[in-house]
Motif scaffolding. Structure first.
Motif, PDB file in Angstrom:
ATOM      1  N   MET A 192      -1.297   9.238  -7.544  1.00  0.00           N
ATOM      2  CA  MET A 192      -2.239  10.196  -6.941  1.00  0.00           C
ATOM      3  C   MET A 192      -2.251  10.120  -5.411  1.00  0.00           C
ATOM      4  SD  MET A 192      -3.977  11.550  -9.588  1.00  0.00           S
ATOM      5  CE  MET A 192      -5.552  12.104  -8.951  1.00  0.00           C
ATOM      6  N   ALA A 193      -1.856   8.979  -4.852  1.00  0.00           N
ATOM      7  CA  ALA A 193      -1.990   8.772  -3.410  1.00  0.00           C
ATOM      8  C   ALA A 193      -1.120   9.759  -2.642  1.00  0.00           C
ATOM      9  CB  ALA A 193      -1.597   7.340  -3.055  1.00  0.00           C
ATOM     10  N   ARG A 194      -1.676  10.292  -1.538  1.00  0.00           N
ATOM     11  CA  ARG A 194      -0.898  11.263  -0.775  1.00  0.00           C
ATOM     12  C   ARG A 194      -0.470  10.733   0.591  1.00  0.00           C
ATOM     13  NH1 ARG A 194      -4.616  16.285  -0.833  1.00  0.00           N
ATOM     14  NH2 ARG A 194      -5.491  14.748   0.538  1.00  0.00           N
ATOM     15  N   GLY A 195      -0.878   9.519   0.928  1.00  0.00           N
ATOM     16  CA  GLY A 195      -0.596   8.988   2.253  1.00  0.00           C
ATOM     17  C   GLY A 195       0.882   8.720   2.518  1.00  0.00           C
ATOM     18  N   ASN A 196       1.263   8.666   3.824  1.00  0.00           N
ATOM     19  CA  ASN A 196       2.632   8.213   4.128  1.00  0.00           C
ATOM     20  C   ASN A 196       2.680   6.697   4.075  1.00  0.00           C
ATOM     21  OD1 ASN A 196       1.041   9.444   6.140  1.00  0.00           O
ATOM     22  ND2 ASN A 196       2.839  10.346   7.084  1.00  0.00           N
ATOM     23  N   TYR A 197       1.510   6.067   4.150  1.00  0.00           N
ATOM     24  CA  TYR A 197       1.424   4.633   3.896  1.00  0.00           C
ATOM     25  C   TYR A 197       0.360   4.429   2.834  1.00  0.00           C
ATOM     26  CZ  TYR A 197       4.187   4.164   8.060  1.00  0.00           C
ATOM     27  OH  TYR A 197       5.201   4.274   8.970  1.00  0.00           O
ATOM     28  N   VAL A 198       0.669   3.543   1.875  1.00  0.00           N
ATOM     29  CA  VAL A 198      -0.242   3.352   0.748  1.00  0.00           C
ATOM     30  C   VAL A 198      -0.465   1.854   0.542  1.00  0.00           C
ATOM     31  CG1 VAL A 198      -0.563   3.727  -1.727  1.00  0.00           C
ATOM     32  CG2 VAL A 198       0.636   5.451  -0.361  1.00  0.00           C
ATOM     33  N   ALA A 199      -1.732   1.450   0.419  1.00  0.00           N
ATOM     34  CA  ALA A 199      -2.004   0.027   0.176  1.00  0.00           C
ATOM     35  C   ALA A 199      -2.631  -0.155  -1.195  1.00  0.00           C
ATOM     36  CB  ALA A 199      -2.930  -0.516   1.255  1.00  0.00           C
ATOM     37  N   MET A 200      -2.334  -1.290  -1.832  1.00  0.00           N
ATOM     38  CA  MET A 200      -2.953  -1.642  -3.110  1.00  0.00           C
ATOM     39  C   MET A 200      -3.792  -2.898  -2.895  1.00  0.00           C
ATOM     40  SD  MET A 200      -0.001  -1.288  -5.956  1.00  0.00           S
ATOM     41  CE  MET A 200       1.427  -2.039  -5.253  1.00  0.00           C
ATOM     42  N   MET A 201      -5.014  -2.891  -3.382  1.00  0.00           N
ATOM     43  CA  MET A 201      -5.909  -4.025  -3.144  1.00  0.00           C
ATOM     44  C   MET A 201      -6.819  -4.225  -4.353  1.00  0.00           C
ATOM     45  SD  MET A 201      -8.515  -4.333   0.077  1.00  0.00           S
ATOM     46  CE  MET A 201      -9.970  -3.611  -0.668  1.00  0.00           C
ATOM     47  N   ASP A 202      -7.043  -5.468  -4.751  1.00  0.00           N
ATOM     48  CA  ASP A 202      -7.983  -5.751  -5.841  1.00  0.00           C
ATOM     49  C   ASP A 202      -9.404  -5.376  -5.426  1.00  0.00           C
ATOM     50  OD1 ASP A 202      -6.200  -6.616  -7.685  1.00  0.00           O
ATOM     51  OD2 ASP A 202      -6.747  -8.747  -7.595  1.00  0.00           O
ATOM     52  N   GLY A 203     -10.231  -5.096  -6.405  1.00  0.00           N
ATOM     53  CA  GLY A 203     -11.586  -4.645  -6.091  1.00  0.00           C
ATOM     54  C   GLY A 203     -12.635  -5.724  -6.139  1.00  0.00           C
ATOM     55  N   ASP A 204     -12.214  -6.996  -6.168  1.00  0.00           N
ATOM     56  CA  ASP A 204     -13.227  -8.046  -6.253  1.00  0.00           C
ATOM     57  C   ASP A 204     -13.358  -8.803  -4.940  1.00  0.00           C
ATOM     58  OD1 ASP A 204     -10.803  -9.224  -6.270  1.00  0.00           O
ATOM     59  OD2 ASP A 204     -11.094 -10.424  -8.065  1.00  0.00           O
ATOM     60  N   LEU A 205     -12.787  -8.226  -3.879  1.00  0.00           N
ATOM     61  CA  LEU A 205     -12.828  -8.800  -2.537  1.00  0.00           C
ATOM     62  C   LEU A 205     -12.108 -10.145  -2.439  1.00  0.00           C
ATOM     63  CD1 LEU A 205     -16.415  -7.687  -1.534  1.00  0.00           C
ATOM     64  CD2 LEU A 205     -14.253  -6.836  -0.632  1.00  0.00           C
ATOM     65  N   ASP A 211      11.681 -13.771  -3.205  1.00  0.00           N
ATOM     66  CA  ASP A 211      10.768 -13.223  -2.203  1.00  0.00           C
ATOM     67  C   ASP A 211       9.409 -12.892  -2.813  1.00  0.00           C
ATOM     68  OD1 ASP A 211      11.930 -11.319  -3.757  1.00  0.00           O
ATOM     69  OD2 ASP A 211      12.340  -9.914  -2.117  1.00  0.00           O
ATOM     70  N   MET A 212       9.256 -13.208  -4.098  1.00  0.00           N
ATOM     71  CA  MET A 212       8.025 -12.819  -4.759  1.00  0.00           C
ATOM     72  C   MET A 212       6.987 -13.917  -4.812  1.00  0.00           C
ATOM     73  SD  MET A 212       8.076 -11.020  -8.289  1.00  0.00           S
ATOM     74  CE  MET A 212       6.774 -12.151  -8.630  1.00  0.00           C
ATOM     75  N   GLU A 213       7.424 -15.126  -4.444  1.00  0.00           N
ATOM     76  CA  GLU A 213       6.561 -16.277  -4.662  1.00  0.00           C
ATOM     77  C   GLU A 213       5.208 -16.107  -3.976  1.00  0.00           C
ATOM     78  OE1 GLU A 213       7.067 -21.084  -4.774  1.00  0.00           O
ATOM     79  OE2 GLU A 213       8.159 -19.892  -3.320  1.00  0.00           O
ATOM     80  N   ASN A 214       4.162 -16.317  -4.733  1.00  0.00           N
ATOM     81  CA  ASN A 214       2.797 -16.243  -4.220  1.00  0.00           C
ATOM     82  C   ASN A 214       2.389 -14.908  -3.640  1.00  0.00           C
ATOM     83  OD1 ASN A 214       1.610 -18.692  -4.891  1.00  0.00           O
ATOM     84  ND2 ASN A 214       2.833 -19.720  -3.339  1.00  0.00           N
ATOM     85  N   THR A 215       3.028 -13.843  -4.090  1.00  0.00           N
ATOM     86  CA  THR A 215       2.492 -12.546  -3.744  1.00  0.00           C
ATOM     87  C   THR A 215       1.942 -11.937  -5.025  1.00  0.00           C
ATOM     88  OG1 THR A 215       4.544 -11.373  -4.139  1.00  0.00           O
ATOM     89  CG2 THR A 215       4.190 -12.198  -1.926  1.00  0.00           C
ATOM     90  N   GLY A 216       0.936 -11.109  -4.867  1.00  0.00           N
ATOM     91  CA  GLY A 216       0.348 -10.469  -6.040  1.00  0.00           C
ATOM     92  C   GLY A 216       0.409  -8.969  -5.849  1.00  0.00           C
ATOM     93  N   ASN A 217      -0.692  -8.305  -6.139  1.00  0.00           N
ATOM     94  CA  ASN A 217      -0.700  -6.845  -5.996  1.00  0.00           C
ATOM     95  C   ASN A 217      -1.003  -6.398  -4.570  1.00  0.00           C
ATOM     96  OD1 ASN A 217      -0.281  -6.010  -8.793  1.00  0.00           O
ATOM     97  ND2 ASN A 217      -2.184  -7.130  -9.131  1.00  0.00           N
ATOM     98  N   PHE A 218      -1.654  -7.282  -3.807  1.00  0.00           N
ATOM     99  CA  PHE A 218      -2.097  -6.905  -2.466  1.00  0.00           C
ATOM    100  C   PHE A 218      -0.886  -6.589  -1.589  1.00  0.00           C
ATOM    101  CE2 PHE A 218      -4.781  -8.389   1.408  1.00  0.00           C
ATOM    102  CZ  PHE A 218      -5.202  -7.090   1.611  1.00  0.00           C
ATOM    103  N   SER A 219      -0.719  -5.317  -1.225  1.00  0.00           N
ATOM    104  CA  SER A 219       0.464  -4.933  -0.472  1.00  0.00           C
ATOM    105  C   SER A 219       0.310  -3.546   0.139  1.00  0.00           C
ATOM    106  CB  SER A 219       1.679  -4.912  -1.398  1.00  0.00           C
ATOM    107  OG  SER A 219       1.427  -4.057  -2.488  1.00  0.00           O
ATOM    108  N   MET A 220       1.218  -3.230   1.066  1.00  0.00           N
ATOM    109  CA  MET A 220       1.225  -1.905   1.677  1.00  0.00           C
ATOM    110  C   MET A 220       2.654  -1.393   1.649  1.00  0.00           C
ATOM    111  SD  MET A 220      -0.301  -0.858   5.401  1.00  0.00           S
ATOM    112  CE  MET A 220      -1.926  -1.524   5.127  1.00  0.00           C
ATOM    113  N   LEU A 221       2.819  -0.119   1.311  1.00  0.00           N
ATOM    114  CA  LEU A 221       4.164   0.439   1.170  1.00  0.00           C
ATOM    115  C   LEU A 221       4.269   1.741   1.951  1.00  0.00           C
ATOM    116  CD1 LEU A 221       3.031  -0.474  -1.927  1.00  0.00           C
ATOM    117  CD2 LEU A 221       5.419  -0.133  -2.429  1.00  0.00           C
TER     118      LEU A 221
END
Ligand code: UDP
Ligand code: MG
Length: 307
Positions: A81-94, A147-157
């Protein structure tokens, strides 16, 4: 345009703080933005809280899924659904601090990265720490994606990377693995992972184990390799045993023992059961993929067009 995707499942206690902090963080670097809250079938007042917040902040969009599809599916809904040229994914529990987004944005726009992920250098809470670290180390080894070690969903593309991810239609999804799979130039921002602010973790240990199994089965041949390895050893051992039995028979000192017979039956039987289980996992996954069901279903979208 900048898009921030946040999946939420029964996070009523957090919505107000989450929205306030996210809006403040995003406005500090991107005046033109949208924040997509994916309500993943919450059964508490999460949706009402979101609608309330939206009254004051029209740049917030709410995508209500028809039931709980799991947070990988919710992120997928957001990505599509995202329309941005940059898109970030972030968990909702802060647990992923929104304040870090500015640094990620700087890195992705100024340093020529296509994907910037948050790399956890530590965790403030103790929960699941050992298991998570073990999982990442194991996954690194078996899937060969270091390159995946210790990364989760938090990211920007950037847009190109989002389009690539959206093209992957598999129904068993492990987004951190998929994000690593698509290539592109990947960068990192290090951070300490906070403890969840309020509420219980929605990813229970059971759900986490399932996610881990998805990660391993869809990104590595490890289970097959283990089967082949053990199977080969079994064959060698029993070939030697067979030769011994033959020799014993020929030279007439064969013992009339049932213990060796019974033991080998047990051994072979149990090994076969394990292998059948592993094969079953693959058949199940092939079946799941061939059903080709939608990854998520949308019940209602709350945005400017729907009003
Ligand atoms: N979540 C979701 N659907 C689910 C489970 C979780 O949308 O079925 C959301 C949840 O509201 C949170 C994020 O996904 O915003 C991460 O969940 P959680 O904190 O429980 O996972 P953990 O941090 O333990 O991996
Ligand atoms: Mg969490």
């Amino acid at each position: 345009m900048f898009s921030l995707i946040i999946p939420v499942y029964n996070e009523e206690d957090l919505i107000v703080e989450l929205a306030t902090r996210s809006i403040k963080a995003v406005e500090s670097f991107a005046p033109n933005y949208e924040i997509l809250f994916i309500n993943d079938g919450s059964t508490d007042s999460t949706l009402q809280k979101l609608i309330e917040v939206r009254k004051h902040h029209s740049r917030i969009k709410i995508i209500e899924l028809s039931k709980n599809f799991g947070h990988q599916a919710a992120f997928t809904a957001g990505l599509e659904m995202a329309r941005g040229n940059y898109v970030a994914m972030m968990d909702g529990d802060l647990q992923d601090p929104p304040e870090l987004l500015a640094g990620m944005y700087r890195k992705i726009t100024l340093e020529g990265f296509d994907i910037v992920s948050g790399k956890r250098t530590g965790r403030r809470g103790k929960r699941l720490r050992i298991t998570t670290n073990l999982f990442h180390a194991f996954f690194k080894k078996v899937a060969g994606m270091d390159d995946m070690e210790n990364t989760g969903n938090f990211s920007m593309l950037n847009r190109a990377a989002v389009n690539a991810l959206v093209q992957m239609k598999e129904s068993i999804r492990y987004l951190p693995g998929m994000r690593s799979f698509i290539g592109f130039r990947q960068g990192y921002v290090e951070y300490m992972r906070d403890d969840r602010k309020k509420g219980e973790p929605k990813m229970t240990l059971g759900k986490l184990i399932l996610l881990g199994a998805d990660a391993i089965f869809s990104f590595s041949k490890f289970p097959i390799k283990v089967c082949l390895f053990l199977g080969t050893i079994g064959v060698i051992v029993f070939m030697c045993a067979g030769i011994y039995v033959l020799v014993a028979k020929i030279f007439g000192f064969a013992i009339i023992g049932w213990s060796s017979t019974v033991l080998s039956i047990y051994f072979l039987g149990s090994i076969q059961l394990v292998f059948l289980g592993v094969m079953g996992e693959y058949v199940y996954r092939i079946y799941k993929e061939s059903q080709n069901r939608p990854i998520y279903l949308i019940k209602k979208v709350y945005d400017a067009e729907s009003e």
